[in-house]
Design an enzyme around this catalytic site. Structure first.
Site, PDB file in Angstrom:
ATOM      1  N   ARG A 239      32.702  45.344  76.727  1.00 53.95           N
ATOM      2  CA  ARG A 239      32.129  44.292  75.896  1.00 53.95           C
ATOM      3  C   ARG A 239      30.820  44.796  75.308  1.00 53.95           C
ATOM      4  NH1 ARG A 239      36.473  42.572  76.110  1.00 53.95           N
ATOM      5  NH2 ARG A 239      37.227  40.524  76.775  1.00 53.95           N
ATOM      6  N   GLU A 268      30.710  40.032  67.377  1.00 56.81           N
ATOM      7  CA  GLU A 268      31.914  40.458  66.638  1.00 56.81           C
ATOM      8  C   GLU A 268      32.394  39.316  65.752  1.00 56.81           C
ATOM      9  OE1 GLU A 268      34.720  41.792  69.567  1.00 56.81           O
ATOM     10  OE2 GLU A 268      33.457  43.456  70.180  1.00 56.81           O
ATOM     11  N   HIS A 287      37.578  46.287  67.987  1.00 56.93           N
ATOM     12  CA  HIS A 287      38.036  45.690  69.255  1.00 56.93           C
ATOM     13  C   HIS A 287      39.576  45.657  69.341  1.00 56.93           C
ATOM     14  CE1 HIS A 287      36.799  42.717  72.643  1.00 56.93           C
ATOM     15  NE2 HIS A 287      37.842  43.450  72.998  1.00 56.93           N
TER      16      HIS A 287
HETATM   17  C1  DGY Z   1      40.505  42.227  76.838  1.00 61.24           C
HETATM   18  O1  DGY Z   1      41.663  41.925  77.108  1.00 61.24           O
HETATM   19  O2  DGY Z   1      39.535  41.759  77.441  1.00 61.24           O
HETATM   20  C2  DGY Z   1      40.327  43.223  75.744  1.00 61.24           C
HETATM   21  O3  DGY Z   1      39.009  43.371  75.405  1.00 61.24           O
HETATM   22  C3  DGY Z   1      41.177  42.813  74.551  1.00 61.24           C
HETATM   23  O4  DGY Z   1      41.420  43.922  73.736  1.00 61.24           O
END
Ligand code: DGY
Length: 328
Positions: A239, A268, A287
C-alpha cells in the site's frame, strides 16, 4: 420471504455473482472504472445486508452507523485497510477478504516489477518506440543484475513467501523481516530473518509487501532511504501509505537509491503530474498486483461465496474478524 439486499460497489462479471443470484437481491453500481460516490454508497448501505466492496471504498464508522442491517462487508482484495475492522467487530459485522487466490499472481507482478526496474525494461521499451535507437553500445541502457543479488522482503506473508520462492530461481540471497519468524520459509527457501535495519542496509532489492497497519504506516522515511545502499532498488506492491513519497522522491533525486518500482501510491489514482513519474528510474504501475483475468475472476467469486456463507450463518472461507462469526 424477502431476499437479503446485497450492494456491489463496482460492475463485476456476471459469472462471479452466480453464487449470490438465487439467494439475494443484487444491486450493482454500473461502472467498472468509476467508483461509486460516497453519497450513493451510504444510501445503499442503509438498505444493505451485505456490501461487496472494492479497496477504494471507504467503509468507516460513519457509514456503518447508517447501515442497521449490515452483516457483512466483503472486500475484493486481500488488503482491508479501507475498512474500519474494529468498528465492524463492535457492530457484529463480518469483514471478509480474498487471500490465497491472488498470492501467486501478485508475486508474479511484484517480481516483474523488480525485474523491470532493475533491468530498465520500461525505459528501454520507450527508447526504441521513440526512435532513439541508432546504434548498439557497450553500456546502452545497462541495468543492474538480479541473479545472485540480495533481496530483502518486508512482510513475509503468503505473497512475500511466493516472491521468495521466485527469488530462489534467480539464486538470490533472501533476507526477510516480519512480525514473527517464519521457520518453515527459512527451511524451505533458505531465507534469513533480519531486523528491519539490517534488511534495509544489506539488501540490493528491498521489496515491501507488508499490509498497511498503524505500525507500517510511513515505515519508509527519509532516514530509511538514506540508510539503503546507493545501488539499492525499492519495490512497493503493498500500500502506498507505507511510504513517505516526498522522502522517496528526494532519495531518487539525490541518488541515495538507484531506482524504485511502485504498484501502489498514497492517493490513488495518481495523475501524470505526480512527482515520482518524472524519473526514468521509477517504474510506476496502476495498482495491478492481482490483476490477471483468471485471478480477478477467482477473487470476485470468492467475495460472492463469502457473502453467501455469512448470510447463511456459516463460516466464510476468508474472514478477517473471526470473533464476529463465533460470537455467542
Ligand atoms: C489486494 O488484494 O489487496 C491488492 O492490493 C489488489 O491488487
Amino acid at each position: 420471504m424477502t431476499k437479503p439486499y446485497v450492494y456491489v460497489t463496482r460492475r463485476v462479471p456476471e459469472e462471479a455473482l452466480t453464487p449470490l443470484r438465487d439467494f439475494a437481491e443484487i444491486h450493482m453500481w454500473p461502472e467498472e472504472e468509476v467508483p461509486v460516490s460516497r453519497e450513493e454508497l451510504i444510501k445503499q448501505a442503509k438498505k444493505a445486508d451485505a456490501l461487496y466492496t472494492m479497496l477504494s471504498d471507504k467503509v468507516d464508522a460513519e457509514l456503518m452507523r447508517e447501515a442497521p442491517n449490515l452483516k457483512v462487508v466483503a472486500n475484493l482484495a486481500v488488503g482491508y485497510d479501507n475498512i474500519d475492522v474494529n468498528e465492524a467487530t463492535k457492530r457484529n459485522i463480518a469483514v471478509c477478504n480474498t487471500p490465497d487466490v491472488l498470492s501467486d499472481t501478485t508475486a508474479d507482478l511484484t517480481f516483474a516489477l523488480l525485474m523491470a526496474t532493475g533491468r530498465r525494461i520500461v525505459e528501454s521499451a520507450e527508447y526504441i518506440k521513440k526512435g532513439y535507437w541508432k546504434n548498439w553500445g557497450p553500456l546502452l541502457l545497462a541495468g543492474t543484475d538480479i541473479h545472485h543479488k540480495t533481496i530483502g522482503i518486508v512482510g513475509m506473508g503468503r505473497i512475500g513467501t511466493a516472491v521468495a520462492k521466485r527469488a530462489t530461481g534467480f539464486d538470490m540471497e533472501i533476507l526477510y523481516h516480519n512480525r514473527s519468524r517464519k521457520e518453515d520459509v527459512e527451511k524451505q527457501l533458505g531465507a534469513t530473518y533480519a531486523s528491519f535495519d539490517q534488511l534495509i542496509e544489506m539488501s540490493d532489492y528491498i521489496v515491501c509487501l507488508a499490509p498497511l497497519t498503524e505500525e507500517t504506516r510511513d515505515l519508509f522515511t527519509e532516514d530509511v532511504f538514506k540508510r539503503m545502499k546507493s545501488s539499492a532498488i525499492f519495490i512497493n506492491a503493498s500500500r502506498g501509505a507505507v511510504v513517505d513519497e516526498e522522502a522517496l522522491e528526494k532519495a531518487i533525486v539525490e541518488k541515495e537509491i538507484a531506482g524504485a518500482g511502485l504498484d501502489v501510491f498514497r492517493e490513488e489514482p495518481i495523475g501524470e503530474d505526480h512527482a515520482l513519474l518524472k524519473h526514468d528510474n521509477v517504474v510506476a504501475l496502476p495498482h495491478i498486483g492481482s490483476s490477471s483475468v483468471e485471478t480477478r475472476y477467482e477473487m470476485a467469486k470468492l467475495v460472492s461465496r463469502n457473502i453467501v456463507h455469512v448470510l447463511q450463518g456459516k463460516e466464510p472461507e476468508a474472514i478477517v474478524n473471526q470473533e464476529v462469526i463465533y460470537k455467542e
